[in-house]
Motif scaffolding. Structure first.
Motif, PDB file in Angstrom:
ATOM      1  N   PHE A  93      10.800  15.171  13.373  1.00 45.01           N
ATOM      2  CA  PHE A  93       9.711  14.378  13.938  1.00 45.01           C
ATOM      3  C   PHE A  93       9.569  13.003  13.289  1.00 45.01           C
ATOM      4  O   PHE A  93       8.504  12.401  13.372  1.00 45.01           O
ATOM      5  N   LYS A  94      10.600  12.500  12.646  1.00 47.12           N
ATOM      6  CA  LYS A  94      10.495  11.195  12.009  1.00 47.12           C
ATOM      7  C   LYS A  94      10.229  10.113  13.049  1.00 47.12           C
ATOM      8  O   LYS A  94      10.914  10.032  14.071  1.00 47.12           O
ATOM      9  N   ARG A  95       9.184   9.301  12.805  1.00 46.97           N
ATOM     10  CA  ARG A  95       8.746   8.212  13.671  1.00 46.97           C
ATOM     11  C   ARG A  95       8.265   8.698  15.038  1.00 46.97           C
ATOM     12  O   ARG A  95       8.036   7.887  15.938  1.00 46.97           O
ATOM     13  N   SER A  96       8.074   9.992  15.204  1.00 45.75           N
ATOM     14  CA  SER A  96       7.652  10.514  16.507  1.00 45.75           C
ATOM     15  C   SER A  96       6.168  10.321  16.751  1.00 45.75           C
ATOM     16  O   SER A  96       5.740  10.098  17.892  1.00 45.75           O
ATOM     17  N   PHE A  97       5.349  10.408  15.690  1.00 45.92           N
ATOM     18  CA  PHE A  97       3.909  10.299  15.877  1.00 45.92           C
ATOM     19  C   PHE A  97       3.456   8.867  16.134  1.00 45.92           C
ATOM     20  O   PHE A  97       2.275   8.634  16.405  1.00 45.92           O
ATOM     21  N   ARG A  98       4.371   7.912  16.040  1.00 44.62           N
ATOM     22  CA  ARG A  98       4.013   6.515  16.283  1.00 44.62           C
ATOM     23  C   ARG A  98       3.873   6.202  17.767  1.00 44.62           C
ATOM     24  O   ARG A  98       3.171   5.264  18.140  1.00 44.62           O
ATOM     25  N   ARG A  99       4.512   6.954  18.621  1.00 46.39           N
ATOM     26  CA  ARG A  99       4.632   6.595  20.035  1.00 46.39           C
ATOM     27  C   ARG A  99       3.447   7.134  20.847  1.00 46.39           C
ATOM     28  O   ARG A  99       3.018   8.262  20.654  1.00 46.39           O
ATOM     29  N   ARG A 100       2.964   6.277  21.758  1.00 45.89           N
ATOM     30  CA  ARG A 100       1.916   6.665  22.696  1.00 45.89           C
ATOM     31  C   ARG A 100       2.258   6.131  24.083  1.00 45.89           C
ATOM     32  O   ARG A 100       3.037   5.183  24.233  1.00 45.89           O
ATOM     33  N   CYS A 101       1.637   6.729  25.065  1.00 48.29           N
ATOM     34  CA  CYS A 101       1.745   6.225  26.430  1.00 48.29           C
ATOM     35  C   CYS A 101       0.742   5.079  26.606  1.00 48.29           C
ATOM     36  O   CYS A 101      -0.451   5.238  26.294  1.00 48.29           O
ATOM     37  N   HIS A 165      19.174  10.311  33.748  1.00 58.11           N
ATOM     38  CA  HIS A 165      17.962  11.126  33.835  1.00 58.11           C
ATOM     39  C   HIS A 165      17.179  10.857  35.115  1.00 58.11           C
ATOM     40  O   HIS A 165      15.973  11.132  35.162  1.00 58.11           O
ATOM     41  N   ASP A 166      17.843  10.304  36.134  1.00 57.89           N
ATOM     42  CA  ASP A 166      17.157  10.108  37.415  1.00 57.89           C
ATOM     43  C   ASP A 166      16.752  11.462  37.992  1.00 57.89           C
ATOM     44  O   ASP A 166      17.549  12.405  38.037  1.00 57.89           O
ATOM     45  N   GLY A 167      15.511  11.538  38.429  1.00 64.86           N
ATOM     46  CA  GLY A 167      14.992  12.789  38.963  1.00 64.86           C
ATOM     47  C   GLY A 167      14.343  13.661  37.920  1.00 64.86           C
ATOM     48  O   GLY A 167      13.647  14.630  38.279  1.00 64.86           O
ATOM     49  N   ASP A 168      14.555  13.342  36.634  1.00 64.55           N
ATOM     50  CA  ASP A 168      13.934  14.132  35.560  1.00 64.55           C
ATOM     51  C   ASP A 168      12.800  13.378  34.893  1.00 64.55           C
ATOM     52  O   ASP A 168      11.743  13.967  34.617  1.00 64.55           O
ATOM     53  N   TYR A 169      13.018  12.071  34.597  1.00 60.51           N
ATOM     54  CA  TYR A 169      12.008  11.274  33.917  1.00 60.51           C
ATOM     55  C   TYR A 169      11.902   9.914  34.592  1.00 60.51           C
ATOM     56  O   TYR A 169      12.899   9.381  35.115  1.00 60.51           O
ATOM     57  N   PRO A 170      10.715   9.301  34.559  1.00 66.10           N
ATOM     58  CA  PRO A 170      10.593   7.930  35.083  1.00 66.10           C
ATOM     59  C   PRO A 170      11.128   6.918  34.081  1.00 66.10           C
ATOM     60  O   PRO A 170      11.292   7.225  32.904  1.00 66.10           O
ATOM     61  N   HIS A 171      11.396   5.704  34.559  1.00 68.47           N
ATOM     62  CA  HIS A 171      11.821   4.634  33.659  1.00 68.47           C
ATOM     63  C   HIS A 171      10.911   3.430  33.864  1.00 68.47           C
ATOM     64  O   HIS A 171      10.276   3.270  34.914  1.00 68.47           O
ATOM     65  N   ASP A 172      10.820   2.582  32.822  1.00 69.71           N
ATOM     66  CA  ASP A 172       9.959   1.406  32.899  1.00 69.71           C
ATOM     67  C   ASP A 172      10.759   0.202  33.354  1.00 69.71           C
ATOM     68  O   ASP A 172      11.921   0.327  33.774  1.00 69.71           O
ATOM     69  N   GLY A 181       3.472  10.311  32.292  1.00 70.96           N
ATOM     70  CA  GLY A 181       3.195  10.497  33.714  1.00 70.96           C
ATOM     71  C   GLY A 181       4.217  11.344  34.436  1.00 70.96           C
ATOM     72  O   GLY A 181       4.459  11.127  35.627  1.00 70.96           O
ATOM     73  N   THR A 182       4.835  12.303  33.749  1.00 64.82           N
ATOM     74  CA  THR A 182       5.879  13.119  34.388  1.00 64.82           C
ATOM     75  C   THR A 182       5.320  14.005  35.504  1.00 64.82           C
ATOM     76  O   THR A 182       6.031  14.278  36.479  1.00 64.82           O
ATOM     77  N   GLU A 183       4.055  14.453  35.367  1.00 66.28           N
ATOM     78  CA  GLU A 183       3.490  15.295  36.423  1.00 66.28           C
ATOM     79  C   GLU A 183       3.383  14.517  37.729  1.00 66.28           C
ATOM     80  O   GLU A 183       3.788  15.008  38.797  1.00 66.28           O
ATOM     81  N   GLU A 184       2.842  13.276  37.667  1.00 64.58           N
ATOM     82  CA  GLU A 184       2.755  12.443  38.861  1.00 64.58           C
ATOM     83  C   GLU A 184       4.132  12.055  39.369  1.00 64.58           C
ATOM     84  O   GLU A 184       4.376  12.003  40.589  1.00 64.58           O
TER      85      GLU A 184
END
Length: 818
Positions: A93-101, A165-172, A181-184
């Motif tokens: 989990f290194k540097r994982s807690f830094r990220r937010r949506c 990862h098309d169809g699995d995750y959105p991209h910015d 926003g994976t549910e939407e």
């Protein structure tokens, strides 16, 4: 030597060493904030231990001194496990807690309005919307999620090829994939949107915004990892850390779960359990070596008991000498017994008087419980009379107790009499002054009703006997807590006042903060606040050592000392014996059984009399019943001798008939005549029936049990992946509905075959090894019964049908049986 002659000398040296360490640390590390001056207060233990009322404090100090080696070893083990798990956490989990949506830039209607514009539109409606440009709302703010903690951690998904990862995750807009926003996103993809269109409609991305809890909760380095692991080990804010890990590393869900499960198993359960064993074991060893001063003045109690015993022996000797002398002289001995005292003793010990007192206690308790603010005038008047009458009756009871004691000294020796006098005085003063507090103090008298429950009464007496030990322990903890509180005031002063209400700005608030850490409730909030007010790394380090050290001492030493007191005073073995000993319910059942036996015996007598009247036999009734009882006793002793007659093939043979009638003694002939025929399953299938023997053979095969085990495991697996209903949005079934229904029908069929095979082999109820005589089999049958109801769709109401399906959750219980 000075150190070896007394443990308090060692304590004085420890205080001096701490003072030297304070000067060294503050001189080397500028503004470290370390101060040990308040710990000089603990030298008061040396003076307090000389007082008899605080003699148990010496035992506490001896216990800590004797167990310091074992405690140090366990602390070292805990620190080793903490470091090992911290390294694993840093790897995952290194540097994982830094990220937010966060929200991305998105276009808005040109005529939008909000509080920033005074709710005035930003467009000219007379010009038309088409001719006005669309405005872009700047992003960067964190996405507010529904429910606590109102923010969402995320993961930037790395890809090696375009469109991986098309169809699995959105991209910015930068082309990086994320799980915001994976549910939407999944809903839009199912509606037929393309990857680009669905990603543009998400308007979220994953960026680094900093670690939570003022930047101190993370796995980026060993310091932050140890702090985070302290949260997990103690269980405080555990769920925050766990869900941050799951959301920030969705691809490591299973390893993350196993990681946190291992931390809980080893750090929380295993090592903290070892602390309990070390402290309680050391306390028991100190008790054996130095006596039980920790539990009160047992030496004084023993001397007093010995003195009273000698007094009774002397009194009995004088009485015996007086009786022998009177016999020699031929005169009657006058023991000079007080008639009033004798009457009082008889009344006091009479069972109906004791029951009357218990009834008055119950009536008084009902009156106190009914004394509500909204009671009617009539009811309140009734309650007032109850108070007055009950307190007068209690006072009369104390007069009877005093008369039975014979003297004030003997009366006052009883702790129960002291308690009753206190309650009577409080109740009468409350009635006289109309004070609710004084009138409700006698509610403590309800504990006397525990005499009807021996186990609870023994626990209550143990609790009362441990008051001295708990008092010594509370005094010890209070002095240590005062030292810690004053130390916190030296370290933090008023720096935490603007950050949190749990601060050290004043002595009273500091004492509350110290007590909060002692209880372990949100102690991590105090930890993060204390670290955030320090400017230097050394200050943060010593602030964390101060908070974590006090919490660890409280959780591992103080609470375990309470456990040692409980184990010492509450005799667990005696309590279990009291629980196993028959109580009032068993006495009622035994009384009912005896009454039924008397009724049965009287019925048998009447039957024998009627038979004698018809046949003219003059056999004595008691003799006939005595023979009947002997026959029953003989049946119990010798029924195995006639086991060969229970075989179905021989039971109706001529040899068996002769044996049962004429060739054996009278008692044995009656015994054999009362032997039942062989057990029959469903009243049809005997032991040698080929159908029953086939089912017995099937039940004895190993592969039959394997099939049943696999069916149970398979049904549990399908139960975990099957949603409880088909109308739950966002929870689509992994398999289609028809496949899961067929699998459920297959499992129900296998369980039905197992049930029928067990019934045919062992019988249902009337046989010796009947199926329903085992409670686990009853649970199996309940599960199977509701499965039949579900499969047969016997309930048309959909809501009730869902409730019936809930019984599938009982299927894993079948594994416990095996």
């Amino acid at each position: 030597s000075f150190l070896n002659c007394s443990g308090f000398n060692q304590l004085d040296v420890l205080v001096m060493v701490l003072t030297v360490v304070e000067y060294i640390v503050t001189s080397v590390f500028d503004n470290a904030g370390l101060n040990f001056k308040p710990f000089r207060i603990i030298r008061i233990f040396k003076a307090m231990s000389r007082l008899k009322v605080f003699s148990g404090i010496k035992t506490i100090i001896i216990t800590l001194k004797a167990g310091i080696a074992q405690l140090s070893t366990v602390f070292a083990m805990l620190f080793f496990f903490m470091c090992a798990f911290s390294i694993f956490g840093m790897a995952m989990f290194k540097r994982s807690f830094r990220r937010r949506c966060v929200v991305t830039d998105f276009p808005v209607d040109p005529c939008y309005s909000d509080f920033s514009t005074g709710w005035a539109p930003r467009c000219n409606l007379s010009m038309g919307l088409e001719s006005q440009p669309t405005e872009v709302y700047p992003g960067g703010e964190q996405v507010v999620s529904a429910g606590y903690p109102f923010e969402r951690w995320c993961k930037i998904i790395a890809n090696t090829t375009a469109g991986q990862h098309d169809g699995d995750y959105p991209h910015d807009v930068f082309g990086q994939y994320h799980n915001c926003g994976t549910e939407e996103y999944n809903r839009l993809m199912k509606q037929g949107f393309s990857q680009t269109e669905a990603s543009q409609l998400i308007r979220q991305t994953c960026v680094e915004v900093g670690n939570p809890n003022d930047g101190f909760c993370h796995w980026d380095n060993i310091g932050g990892a140890l702090v985070t692991l302290s949260l997990v080990t103690s269980g405080d804010a555990y769920y925050d850390v766990m869900w941050r890990s799951f959301q920030s590393e969705p691809l490591l869900f299973v390893p993350s779960f196993l990681f946190y499960f291992s931390v809980t198993a080893f750090n929380t359960f295993l090592l903290l359990g070892i602390f309990v064993a070390v402290v309680t074991g050391t306390f028991a060893r100190v008790r054996d070596e130095h006596g039980s001063a920790f539990l009160g003045h047992e030496g004084d109690t023993a001397d007093r008991a010995k003195h009273l015993t000698n007094m009774w022996v002397t009194a009995v000797g004088l009485l015996r000498q007086k009786i022998l002398q009177a016999r020699e002289e031929g005169v009657k001995v006058d023991l000079e017994v007080d008639e009033v005292q004798e009457i009082a003793v008889v009344i006091k010990n009479h069972k109906w008087y004791q029951r009357f007192v218990s009834l008055v206690i119950c009536l008084h308790g009902v009156a106190m419980a009914s004394d509500q603010y909204d009671a009617t005038d009539v009811w309140r008047e009734f309650i007032t009379y109850c108070y007055l009458i009950c307190n007068i009756l209690f006072a009369a009871n104390q007069v009877c107790e005093f008369s039975a004691a014979g003297s004030f000294t003997r009366f006052w020796e009883s702790a129960l009499n002291k308690f009753e006098v206190f309650c009577v005085v409080s109740g009468l003063l409350g009635v006289a002054t109309n004070s609710k507090l004084l009138m409700l103090i006698p509610s403590l008298r309800l504990y006397r009703l525990m005499s009807y429950l021996p186990t609870l009464e023994a626990l209550l007496l143990s609790a009362v006997s441990s008051v001295a030990a708990i008092f010594n322990l509370v005094v010890f903890i209070s002095i240590i807590a005062i030292c810690v509180c004053i130390t916190g005031r030296y370290i933090f002063r008023d720096q935490m006042d603007e950050v949190t209400r749990s601060n050290y700005g004043s002595f009273f608030v500091g004492l509350l903060t110290t007590f909060q850490i002692l209880t372990g409730d949100s102690w991590t909030g105090v930890l993060f606040s204390s670290m955030s007010v320090k400017d230097t790394v050394y200050g943060m380090f010593f602030a964390s050592i101060y908070t974590v050290g006090w919490y660890v001492f409280s959780a591992l030493v103080v609470f375990n000392l309470f456990v040692a007191v409980i184990i010492e005073n509450f005799q667990v073995t005696e309590t279990m014996d009291n629980i196993a000993r028959p109580g009032h319910i068993s006495l009622f059942r035994q009384t009912f059984r005896n009454s039924f036996a008397v009724f049965f015996r009287e019925s048998q007598k009447n039957r024998v009399r009627n038979t004698a009247a018809v046949t003219g036999d003059v056999m004595d009734v008691d003799t006939a019943l005595g023979e009947f009882g002997e026959v029953e006793e003989e049946k119990k002793k010798e029924k195995d001798v006639f086991h060969f007659l229970t075989d179905e093939e021989n039971f109706h043979s001529d040899l068996a008939l002769v044996l049962r009638t004429g060739t054996i003694p009278h008692t044995e002939r009656i015994l054999v005549a009362q032997i039942r025929p062989p057990e029959r399953v469903l009243f049809l299938f005997g032991p040698n029936n080929p159908i029953r023997r086939a089912f017995v053979w099937i039940n004895g095969r190993w592969w039959f049990d394997v099939i049943v085990y696999l069916a149970i495991a398979g049904s549990c697996a399908f139960l975990m992946i099957t949603p409880p209903a088909n109308d739950i949005p966002g929870d689509p079934p992994i398999l289609d509905v028809s496949t899961m229904a067929q699998a459920n029908s297959l499992f129900t069929f296998i369980f039905s075959v197992e049930f029928f095979a067990r019934i045919m082999a062992d019988g249902g109820w009337w046989t010796e090894r009947a199926y329903f005589k085992d409670w686990w089999n009853c649970v199996d049958f309940c599960v199977l019964f509701f499965a039949w109801v579900d499969e047969g769709q016997l309930i048309n109401d959909a809501k009730i049908a869902k409730v019936v399906r809930l019984t599938r959750s009982l299927r894993p219980l079948r594994l416990m049986k095996r």
